[in-house]
Design a protein around this motif. Structure first.
Motif, mmCIF file in Angstrom:
data_model
loop_
_atom_site.group_PDB
_atom_site.id
_atom_site.type_symbol
_atom_site.label_atom_id
_atom_site.label_comp_id
_atom_site.label_asym_id
_atom_site.label_seq_id
_atom_site.Cartn_x
_atom_site.Cartn_y
_atom_site.Cartn_z
ATOM 1 N N ASP A 44 -6.141 3.983 -14.022
ATOM 2 C CA ASP A 44 -6.083 4.634 -12.714
ATOM 3 C C ASP A 44 -4.986 5.696 -12.694
ATOM 4 O O ASP A 44 -5.177 6.786 -12.135
ATOM 5 C CB ASP A 44 -5.796 3.614 -11.603
ATOM 6 N N VAL B 55 -2.079 -4.391 -5.358
ATOM 7 C CA VAL B 55 -1.591 -3.758 -4.141
ATOM 8 C C VAL B 55 -2.084 -4.593 -2.972
ATOM 9 O O VAL B 55 -3.238 -5.050 -2.964
ATOM 10 C CB VAL B 55 -2.100 -2.309 -4.032
ATOM 11 N N TYR C 26 -1.115 -3.334 -15.323
ATOM 12 C CA TYR C 26 -1.741 -3.442 -14.008
ATOM 13 C C TYR C 26 -0.738 -3.959 -12.988
ATOM 14 O O TYR C 26 0.262 -4.587 -13.340
ATOM 15 C CB TYR C 26 -2.921 -4.420 -14.055
ATOM 16 N N ILE D 229 -4.070 -1.407 -9.417
ATOM 17 C CA ILE D 229 -3.771 -0.172 -10.139
ATOM 18 C C ILE D 229 -3.595 -0.544 -11.605
ATOM 19 O O ILE D 229 -2.802 -1.424 -11.939
ATOM 20 C CB ILE D 229 -2.483 0.505 -9.627
ATOM 21 N N ASN E 75 0.818 -1.218 0.000
ATOM 22 C CA ASN E 75 0.000 0.000 0.000
ATOM 23 C C ASN E 75 0.849 1.264 0.000
ATOM 24 O O ASN E 75 0.477 2.266 -0.593
ATOM 25 C CB ASN E 75 -0.903 0.034 1.235
ATOM 26 N N ALA F 119 0.548 4.113 -3.472
ATOM 27 C CA ALA F 119 -0.341 3.230 -4.235
ATOM 28 C C ALA F 119 -1.762 3.227 -3.675
ATOM 29 O O ALA F 119 -2.735 3.273 -4.422
ATOM 30 C CB ALA F 119 0.232 1.815 -4.254
ATOM 31 N N ARG F 120 -1.881 3.181 -2.365
ATOM 32 C CA ARG F 120 -3.205 3.128 -1.725
ATOM 33 C C ARG F 120 -4.085 4.314 -2.116
ATOM 34 O O ARG F 120 -5.303 4.218 -2.163
ATOM 35 C CB ARG F 120 -3.034 3.060 -0.213
ATOM 36 N N TYR G 158 -5.409 3.304 -5.966
ATOM 37 C CA TYR G 158 -5.855 2.000 -6.442
ATOM 38 C C TYR G 158 -7.368 1.893 -6.492
ATOM 39 O O TYR G 158 -8.083 2.677 -5.869
ATOM 40 C CB TYR G 158 -5.240 0.848 -5.674
#
Length: 140
Positions: A55, A41, A38, A51, A20, A72-73, A76
């Motif tokens: 995105d 996560v 892609y 992701i 994350n 990333a969190r 996503y």
């Protein structure tokens, strides 16, 4: 016509997984070097989101955000829709159509085991092509 082909028979087994807290720059660099669109996560070994290139474009580029600092969190897609590797490809196609997703993470005992994409289905199970075509149509 129904197929008894299982998801595990078509899925890609090599899936890039990030924490994350990974930066979006780390994610983008991995996507570029592995030539994939892609990544998954996860937190503490459990998948939390996906992701995709979409995105990154919609949630990063259009907002002018810095991929070196955004994690990333923050970008996503969640909830993460998954399917067990023992499900049929037909079940996977129905799920992808229902959720309007092109990437379907595959699990084994709650852990990521692979990825099934709409192209995997379209190229390998021609009778499911109409369902996959709907995923490629632009939204209205």
């Amino acid at each position: 016509m129904t197929t008894k082909l299982l998801v595990k028979d078509l899925m890609s087994k090599n899936v890039n997984v990030f924490r994350n807290e990974s930066t979006v720059l780390e994610v983008v660099n991995a996507m570029a070097s592995c030539d994939v669109d892609y990544v998954i996560v996860e937190q503490s070994g459990q998948p939390t989101g996906i992701i995709t290139e979409h995105d990154i474009i919609v949630r990063m580029l259009t907002q002018g955000l810095d991929p070196k600092v955004v994690i990333a969190r923050a970008i996503y897609t969640n909830p993460l829709v998954t399917i067990e590797e023992t499900a049929t490809v037909e079940e996977a196609a129905k799920l992808m159509k229902e959720w309007k997703i092109k990437h379907l993470p595959v699990t084994r005992n709650g852990k990521i085991a692979g990825m099934l994409t709409y192209l995997d289905i379209a190229f390998n199970v021609p009778e499911l092509l109409p369902a996959m075509k709907e995923l490629y149509r632009p939204s209205k």
